[in-house]
Motif scaffolding. Structure first.
Motif, mmCIF file in Angstrom:
data_model
loop_
_atom_site.group_PDB
_atom_site.id
_atom_site.type_symbol
_atom_site.label_atom_id
_atom_site.label_comp_id
_atom_site.label_asym_id
_atom_site.label_seq_id
_atom_site.Cartn_x
_atom_site.Cartn_y
_atom_site.Cartn_z
ATOM 1 N N LEU A 19 0.827 -1.206 0.000
ATOM 2 C CA LEU A 19 0.000 0.000 0.000
ATOM 3 C C LEU A 19 0.864 1.261 0.000
ATOM 4 O O LEU A 19 0.420 2.316 -0.448
ATOM 5 N N GLY A 20 2.084 1.160 0.475
ATOM 6 C CA GLY A 20 3.025 2.275 0.369
ATOM 7 C C GLY A 20 3.361 2.560 -1.087
ATOM 8 O O GLY A 20 3.402 3.720 -1.512
ATOM 9 N N ALA B 94 5.881 9.717 1.613
ATOM 10 C CA ALA B 94 4.891 8.683 1.910
ATOM 11 C C ALA B 94 3.829 9.283 2.819
ATOM 12 O O ALA B 94 4.120 10.128 3.672
ATOM 13 N N SER B 95 2.603 8.856 2.640
ATOM 14 C CA SER B 95 1.533 9.341 3.514
ATOM 15 C C SER B 95 1.760 8.788 4.918
ATOM 16 O O SER B 95 2.380 7.732 5.089
ATOM 17 N N PRO B 96 1.249 9.472 5.938
ATOM 18 C CA PRO B 96 1.424 8.981 7.315
ATOM 19 C C PRO B 96 0.894 7.555 7.501
ATOM 20 O O PRO B 96 1.463 6.784 8.270
ATOM 21 N N PHE C 211 5.408 3.615 7.315
ATOM 22 C CA PHE C 211 6.164 2.562 8.000
ATOM 23 C C PHE C 211 6.214 1.245 7.224
ATOM 24 O O PHE C 211 6.913 0.320 7.612
ATOM 25 N N ILE C 212 5.494 1.137 6.115
ATOM 26 C CA ILE C 212 5.395 -0.136 5.390
ATOM 27 C C ILE C 212 6.632 -0.365 4.531
ATOM 28 O O ILE C 212 7.029 0.509 3.761
ATOM 29 N N THR C 213 7.226 -1.544 4.669
ATOM 30 C CA THR C 213 8.321 -1.950 3.783
ATOM 31 C C THR C 213 8.027 -3.351 3.262
ATOM 32 O O THR C 213 7.419 -4.165 3.966
ATOM 33 N N GLY C 214 8.468 -3.611 2.042
ATOM 34 C CA GLY C 214 8.297 -4.946 1.470
ATOM 35 C C GLY C 214 8.980 -6.010 2.306
ATOM 36 O O GLY C 214 8.444 -7.112 2.481
ATOM 37 N N GLU D 72 -2.891 -7.897 6.023
ATOM 38 C CA GLU D 72 -3.970 -7.166 5.350
ATOM 39 C C GLU D 72 -3.896 -5.644 5.503
ATOM 40 O O GLU D 72 -4.284 -4.929 4.587
ATOM 41 N N PRO D 73 -3.374 -5.098 6.610
ATOM 42 C CA PRO D 73 -3.285 -3.629 6.693
ATOM 43 C C PRO D 73 -2.210 -3.023 5.778
ATOM 44 O O PRO D 73 -2.167 -1.807 5.614
ATOM 45 N N PHE D 74 -1.372 -3.861 5.185
ATOM 46 C CA PHE D 74 -0.202 -3.358 4.467
ATOM 47 C C PHE D 74 -0.236 -3.572 2.957
ATOM 48 O O PHE D 74 0.575 -2.998 2.232
ATOM 49 N N VAL D 75 -1.122 -4.439 2.480
ATOM 50 C CA VAL D 75 -1.163 -4.794 1.061
ATOM 51 C C VAL D 75 -2.614 -4.927 0.597
ATOM 52 O O VAL D 75 -3.533 -5.028 1.421
ATOM 53 N N SER D 76 -2.805 -4.956 -0.710
ATOM 54 C CA SER D 76 -4.142 -5.174 -1.261
ATOM 55 C C SER D 76 -4.583 -6.610 -0.991
ATOM 56 O O SER D 76 -3.771 -7.470 -0.626
#
Length: 167
Positions: A17-18, A125-127, A131-134, A148-152
Motif C-alpha cells: 500500500l506504500g 509517503a503518507s502517514p 512505516f510499510i516496507t516490502g 492485510e493492513p499493508f497490502v491489497s
C-alpha cells in the motif's frame, strides 16, 4: 500533444500500500506512469516478474486507479536507461522519513549526471503508509501474520499462498 511520463521503479516484491500511495501521487504529476519492475539475474525475488506485474495490475484495479494511465514493464540495468527508453521526463522516488533523504539525494545526483534530461521528484509517503516496507511484509507473511493492513487483498492472497504450510 506532449504527455508527461513519470517512471516509478522498484522491486515491488511485493507491491504494498506504500507503493500504491506513491503511484497514486505520481498520477497527480504525470499523464502516464510507468511502473518499472527491476529484474536482476543475481537476485531471486519472492515473486517472478509476471506475478509482480499482475499484482500491481490487480491492486490498481482494486483501488480503482486508471489502468489506461499506468504501464507495468520489466527493467534490467540502470533505472535512468529504462526511464529514458520509456520516454519519461520524471523519475519518482518515495521518501518514508528523513533517513531516506541522504541516500536518495546521492542517487538523484548520480542519475542527474547520467541522464540530465530526467528530473528526480521526491514524494513523501503518507502517514498511513510511511512505516510499510516490502521486507517487513514478507517477514510477517512468512510467519503467517496478518498482512492485510499493508497490502491489497490480491497481494495478501498471493503471499498467503506462497507461505502456506505444505500438506
Amino acid at each position: 500533444m506532449t504527455h508527461r511520463i513519470a517512471y516509478f521503479s522498484g522491486s515491488f516484491d511485493p507491491f504494498t500500500l506504500g507503493h500504491l500511495d506513491l503511484l497514486a501521487q505520481s498520477l497527480n504529476l504525470a499523464d502516464r506512469v510507468v511502473v518499472g519492475i527491476g529484474v536482476h539475474a543475481g537476485k531471486t525475488p519472492l515473486f517472478d516478474f509476471e506475478d509482480r506485474a499482475n499484482l500491481v495490475r490487480s491492486t490498481v484495479a482494486e483501488f480503482e486507479l486508471d489502468p489506461d494511465r499506468i504501464d507495468v514493464e520489466p527493467f534490467r540495468g540502470l533505472v535512468v536507461d529504462a526511464a529514458q527508453e520509456a520516454q519519461a521526463s520524471v523519475l519518482v522516488r518515495g521518501l518514508r522519513d528523513a533517513n531516506d533523504l541522504p541516500y536518495e539525494m546521492q542517487m538523484a545526483g548520480m542519475n542527474g549526471t547520467l541522464a540530465p534530461g530526467l528530473q528526480t521528484v521526491f514524494l513523501p509517503a503518507s502517514p498511513e503508509t510511511r512505516f510499510i516496507t516490502g521486507t517487513l511484509v514478507r517477514q510477517i507473511a512468512s510467519m503467517r501474520g496478518n498482512i492485510e493492513p499493508f497490502v491489497s487483498a490480491s497481494v495478501a492472497e498471493a503471499l498467503e499462498k506462497r507461505f502456506a504450510k505444505p500438506n
